[in-house]
Design an enzyme around this catalytic site. Structure first.
Site, short mmCIF file in Angstrom:
data_model
loop_
_atom_site.label_atom_id
_atom_site.label_comp_id
_atom_site.label_asym_id
_atom_site.label_seq_id
_atom_site.Cartn_x
_atom_site.Cartn_y
_atom_site.Cartn_z
N LEU A 9 41.29 38.29 41.01
CA LEU A 9 40.90 38.38 42.41
C LEU A 9 40.45 39.82 42.65
O LEU A 9 41.28 40.73 42.69
CB LEU A 9 42.10 38.04 43.31
CG LEU A 9 42.61 36.60 43.25
CD1 LEU A 9 43.92 36.46 44.01
CD2 LEU A 9 41.56 35.65 43.82
N GLY A 12 36.60 45.19 41.82
CA GLY A 12 36.26 46.56 42.25
C GLY A 12 36.68 47.55 41.19
O GLY A 12 36.56 47.27 39.98
N GLY A 16 37.33 45.58 38.00
CA GLY A 16 36.26 45.86 37.04
C GLY A 16 36.82 46.57 35.81
O GLY A 16 36.46 46.24 34.67
N GLU A 129 53.39 46.73 37.60
CA GLU A 129 53.41 48.07 37.00
C GLU A 129 52.31 48.95 37.58
O GLU A 129 52.52 50.15 37.78
CB GLU A 129 53.23 47.92 35.48
CG GLU A 129 53.28 49.21 34.69
CD GLU A 129 54.64 49.88 34.76
OE1 GLU A 129 54.75 50.85 35.54
OE2 GLU A 129 55.58 49.46 34.06
N VAL A 132 52.62 51.45 40.96
CA VAL A 132 53.24 52.78 41.05
C VAL A 132 52.79 53.66 39.89
O VAL A 132 52.90 53.27 38.73
CB VAL A 132 54.78 52.70 41.02
CG1 VAL A 132 55.38 54.08 41.23
CG2 VAL A 132 55.30 51.73 42.07
N GLY A 134 50.00 54.54 38.61
CA GLY A 134 48.88 54.14 37.76
C GLY A 134 49.31 53.64 36.40
O GLY A 134 50.09 52.69 36.30
N ASP A 201 51.26 56.06 51.32
CA ASP A 201 51.08 55.50 49.98
C ASP A 201 52.26 55.90 49.09
O ASP A 201 52.82 55.07 48.36
CB ASP A 201 49.76 56.01 49.40
CG ASP A 201 49.55 55.54 47.98
OD1 ASP A 201 49.24 54.35 47.79
OD2 ASP A 201 49.71 56.36 47.05
N LYS A 205 55.24 53.45 47.24
CA LYS A 205 55.65 53.51 45.83
C LYS A 205 57.12 53.89 45.70
O LYS A 205 57.84 53.33 44.87
CB LYS A 205 54.77 54.53 45.10
CG LYS A 205 53.29 54.10 45.04
CD LYS A 205 52.41 55.27 44.65
CE LYS A 205 50.95 54.88 44.52
NZ LYS A 205 50.08 56.07 44.44
N1 LIG Z 1 41.63 52.49 42.66
C1 LIG Z 1 42.73 52.95 42.11
O1 LIG Z 1 42.71 53.99 41.43
C2 LIG Z 1 44.02 52.22 42.29
C3 LIG Z 1 45.19 52.72 41.65
C4 LIG Z 1 46.40 52.01 41.78
C5 LIG Z 1 46.42 50.85 42.54
N2 LIG Z 1 45.28 50.42 43.16
C6 LIG Z 1 45.37 49.20 43.95
O2 LIG Z 1 44.54 48.23 43.36
C7 LIG Z 1 44.04 47.34 44.36
C8 LIG Z 1 42.51 47.28 44.26
O3 LIG Z 1 42.00 48.58 44.48
P1 LIG Z 1 40.49 48.95 44.10
O4 LIG Z 1 40.42 50.44 44.16
O5 LIG Z 1 40.07 48.26 42.88
O6 LIG Z 1 39.71 48.34 45.36
P2 LIG Z 1 38.11 48.08 45.48
O7 LIG Z 1 37.38 48.91 44.49
O8 LIG Z 1 37.80 48.20 46.91
O9 LIG Z 1 37.97 46.57 45.02
C9 LIG Z 1 38.43 45.49 45.81
C10 LIG Z 1 37.85 44.21 45.23
O10 LIG Z 1 38.37 43.11 45.97
C11 LIG Z 1 37.29 42.27 46.39
N3 LIG Z 1 37.64 41.61 47.65
C12 LIG Z 1 37.84 42.16 48.87
N4 LIG Z 1 38.19 41.20 49.76
C13 LIG Z 1 38.21 40.04 49.08
C14 LIG Z 1 38.48 38.70 49.42
N5 LIG Z 1 38.82 38.37 50.66
N6 LIG Z 1 38.42 37.76 48.45
C15 LIG Z 1 38.09 38.07 47.18
N7 LIG Z 1 37.81 39.33 46.80
C16 LIG Z 1 37.86 40.29 47.73
C17 LIG Z 1 36.11 43.18 46.54
O11 LIG Z 1 34.91 42.43 46.47
P3 LIG Z 1 33.46 43.15 46.51
O12 LIG Z 1 33.34 43.81 45.16
O13 LIG Z 1 32.53 42.02 46.69
O14 LIG Z 1 33.53 44.12 47.63
C18 LIG Z 1 36.32 44.11 45.34
O15 LIG Z 1 35.80 43.54 44.17
C19 LIG Z 1 44.57 47.87 45.68
O16 LIG Z 1 45.77 47.19 46.00
C20 LIG Z 1 44.89 49.32 45.36
O17 LIG Z 1 45.91 49.85 46.18
C21 LIG Z 1 44.10 51.07 43.05
#
Ligand SMILES: NC(=O)c1ccc[n+]([C@@H]2O[C@H](COP(=O)([O-])OP(=O)(O)OC[C@H]3O[C@@H](n4cnc5c(N)ncnc54)[C@H](OP(=O)(O)O)[C@@H]3O)[C@@H](O)[C@H]2O)c1
Ligand SMILES: NC(=O)c1ccc[n+]([C@@H]2O[C@H](COP(=O)([O-])OP(=O)(O)OC[C@H]3O[C@@H](n4cnc5c(N)ncnc54)[C@H](OP(=O)(O)O)[C@@H]3O)[C@@H](O)[C@H]2O)c1
Lengths: 437, 437
Positions: A9, A12, A16, A129, A132, A134, A201, A205
């Site tokens: 799901l 992003g 990705g 995992e 918190v 990374g 944030d 954590k």
């Molecule tokens: N980024 C980090 O370094 C990091 C580190 C630790 C934890 N996290 C956590 O990981 C999670 C994702 O973060 P991210 O940075 O990867 O976010 P992101 O880059 O904004 O990616 C979010 C993804 O979710 C998709 N999405 C949004 N609404 C949706 C829906 N209703 N149904 C299906 N798909 C939907 C988006 O689609 P589109 O691509 O079409 O917009 C996108 O692919 C969050 O909980 C964040 O707190 C992130």
């Protein structure tokens, strides 16, 4: 053996990155997990956006609820973020009998108790995992690596954005606003940075770490939270002159009177290991009875590090697919019916040392007034730094470091000091901790 | 649920610590493991020696082979040490269908391949977290926490005794013999310290870490091993003047030409995190493709820390008692039929930078001779430090830091430099590493 089939799901940053990592290291991962781990389906918000070559073999489903119910998916990875629809999707996946992995700290901090209860009833695993610190395997370390220990406390730099800003304020002498703008320009802070810089944030954590460390249900609402928004470059500088560095710490500690749960800027002795942790890096220091102090250090965010944690959870679940649910590692480290709601100490009753900065009229007797108030409150002074007034200025900065004292006493002393006619404006107060115990 | 029943082979430092820890934290451990973990039997060499109050409920068996065959024991913990009878006992336990936990790095390094093969056939688990870096869960981290990563290399301070001696040489300016005697007096070094100071213990541990990190069978015999016995206080001091600290490191690194596996004293930049690790503490730095650099730091020996690792393994096994063996975490992280014997690079072919110290006649032209030899071997120089000769002395110390170079070239240059008439005695050479890649 058959491949384990993953539904993602979100594609992003983290989704990705997870897709990429599973493809790049697919061979080594299969050698470890005993079977291939394959992303078969994904769902995103904008189905029209191109998703790169790795996504070619992934079936995109327009409706994420279709994904969580899909009979050909073994594990659902929720990498959307935010509360809804993430919460509804995770619960639907669990109720459909899917194992779940998530990187969503906000979701776990706010709804973890509900999610784990649903998962327990359904007999499925939930891995978090990535929520918190990374890629640092800190959840696994607390839950399994230190499972023989009574964990007394932990302190962590668990928000990379704040740590980057504080490092820049110190190294480049920037003020907060400039350092934040830099971090935004470099992609280390989001357009709306409030969750990071206001400590929310880190508090998400911390509440997860504390639950696992101490065997209690999640209680985000009881974390005392202060961020770094109000910090002045002057205090970063004075702290340095006194041999300290300012870090945004999440601290959880058991005391006889209750559990301390707090996120706030903290002065740490310059030579402390956590004080050496600079930039976007995360680190967690754990105090436990058998091992003593141990430290875990690494990248706390970004596509690769976060995917590292997501994939570790996927492999754990893949390995344990045949395990009787009663024998799995419990979600919160302790078995669900053996969690204990421990009393949380209000911040008023927490004991720490303090850094106090006052702006005082430069004339005899002022310091005597201040130190008398502190003595009245039984606050003893560890160090005083008095700056020369700039030429023509009538006020000087006075910095006091106190010994450990109950917070309430400091608040009362500050109110009385601010009422002195010789004192100008507010007293700046910051907590100081040596992280011993 | 029924208690899991443990038989302890050995009640010395680690065995006694394990008994103590299981008793002290019995309640928390049962809350985590889902069932009590109880030591029911033990075997020691000297059955007459008193064993403290925790041993009151433990049945002492005179014959350790009786213990490993005992029908009422689920897991055998081998905490005797050395090769025999430890090896025979572990194999007997495995063949009797018992799960095994051991803290014995020598045994795993030398006989791990045989032990894991026997365990696989018998379908039992073998835990050896305590064999490396004491209570730091580094085996679990490499095997599970970083399971999604391709691990490129690791470097560790994995022998506390040597690190204590080196720290004392630096901080107190002691020579090696005095620092060793101090360590022995304080119980940080054994009466026969050779395994620790000659690098053998670190090599045992490095061979285990490398197998797990890279997915290859154990190959202790191919580790290049140098200890700290020959180190002079002078080199510790000069290294400090040049901004470096001397550490006994175990380094494992994948390169295109083969795997580097080496234990030797190493100059590290003073600001490097591993350079900050002092005293008996251990730390391991891991380089992996998704997470990047991560560091794990804590107590590497002693009753409590080692018992912490033993008990973590016991809990893991207790939790997984019902798991189908094919789905357990593989002994060496990768499935047995997916291990690959990788080529190990001979030390001659390894590339590092070098610290060279020569004793030269204090007259013009000597340095030119030396630098010409280095240039002939395509060795470029990063820094030169030439000390003033003491009054009345005709010789001076010259220290050269080289850029990265293949070891063979340095050895040839050293032989030619030592043959110069203006050079007195041997050239001291130490490797220097920034641990980047
Ligand atoms: N980024 C980090 O370094 C990091 C580190 C630790 C934890 N996290 C956590 O990981 C999670 C994702 O973060 P991210 O940075 O990867 O976010 P992101 O880059 O904004 O990616 C979010 C993804 O979710 C998709 N999405 C949004 N609404 C949706 C829906 N209703 N149904 C299906 N798909 C939907 C988006 O689609 P589109 O691509 O079409 O917009 C996108 O692919 C969050 O909980 C964040 O707190 C992130
Ligand atoms: N000590 C540490 O900090 C540490 C750290 C990491 C790993 N380890 C490893 O842990 C293992 C144990 O070390 P240790 O320091 O605990 O050793 P120790 O204090 O010397 O204890 C050894 C124990 O084994 C018993 N024993 C010896 N021979 C035996 C035999 N044939 N049958 C039954 N019992 C026998 C001894 O009995 P008696 O009591 O009657 O002499 C003693 O109880 C070693 O493999 C070591 O490398 C130790």
């Amino acid at each position: 053996m058959n491949a384990v089939r993953i539904g993602l799901l979100g594609l992003g940053t983290v989704g990705g990155g997870t897709l990429e990592l599973l493809a790049r290291n697919g061979d080594e991962i299969a050698r470890r997990a005993g079977r291939p781990i394959r992303v078969t389906h994904a769902s995103v918000r904008d189905a029209g956006r191109p998703r790169g070559p790795q996504a070619a073999n992934v079936q995109l489903l327009a409706d994420p609820f279709e994904l969580v119910h899909h009979p050909q998916i073994d594990i659902v990875a929720e990498l959307i973020g935010g509360i809804e629809p993430a919460r509804a999707l995770v619960l639907a996946a669990i109720n459909a009998g899917k194992h779940v992995v998530t990187a969503n700290k906000a979701l776990i901090a706010h709804h973890g108790n509900e999610i784990f209860e649903a998962a327990r009833r359904a007999g499925v695993a939930v891995g978090f995992e990535a929520a918190v610190a990374g890629g640092i395997p800190i959840i696994k370390t607390l839950r399994e690596g230190l499972a023989g220990n009574r964990i007394q406390g932990l302190a962590g730099i668990i928000n990379g954005t704040s740590n980057y800003i504080l490092t820049q304020m110190r190294d480049a002498g920037l003020d907060f606003a400039t350092a934040l703008a830099d971090a935004q320009r470099l992609g280390y802070a989001e357009a709306d940075p409030s969750f990071d810089i206001d400590g929310v944030d880190a508090a998400h954590k911390l509440s997860i770490l504390a639950a696992i460390a101490f065997g209690m249900p999640l209680c985000f609402d009881q974390v005392h939270v202060e961020g770094i928004r109000g910090l002045s470059a002057m205090d970063v500088d004075y702290a340095g002159q006194l041999g300290y560095r300012l870090k945004l710490l999440g601290i959880a500690r058991r005391t006889e009177r209750g559990v301390q749960l707090r996120v706030h800027p903290t002065l740490l002795p310059q030579r402390h290991l956590l004080a050496q942790v600079d930039g976007v890096i995360n680190a967690v220091l754990v105090d436990s009875d058998a091992l003593g102090q141990s430290l875990y250090y690494g990248a706390g965010a970004g596509a690769g590090p976060t995917a590292s944690a997501v994939v570790a959870d996927l492999i754990d679940i893949a390995r344990a697919l045949t395990i009787d649910p009663e024998h799995r590692v419990p979600y919160l480290a302790f078995h669900h019916d053996r969690l204990q709601a421990l009393p949380i100490l209000p911040i008023d009753a927490v004991e720490t040392a303090f850094y106090l900065r006052l702006t005082a009229l430069d004339r005899p007797g002022v310091l005597a007034d201040v130190t008398r108030i502190l003595a009245d409150q039984h606050i003893s002074i560890e160090a005083i730094l008095q700056k020369e007034p700039p030429p023509g200025e009538s006020h000087v900065a006075v910095i006091l470091l106190t010994h450990t004292v109950r917070e309430r006493a400091v608040r009362e002393a500050i109110a009385r000091i601010e009422a002195l006619p010789s004192i100008d404006g507010r007293v700046v107060s910051l907590r100081l901790d040596h992280l011993e115990h």
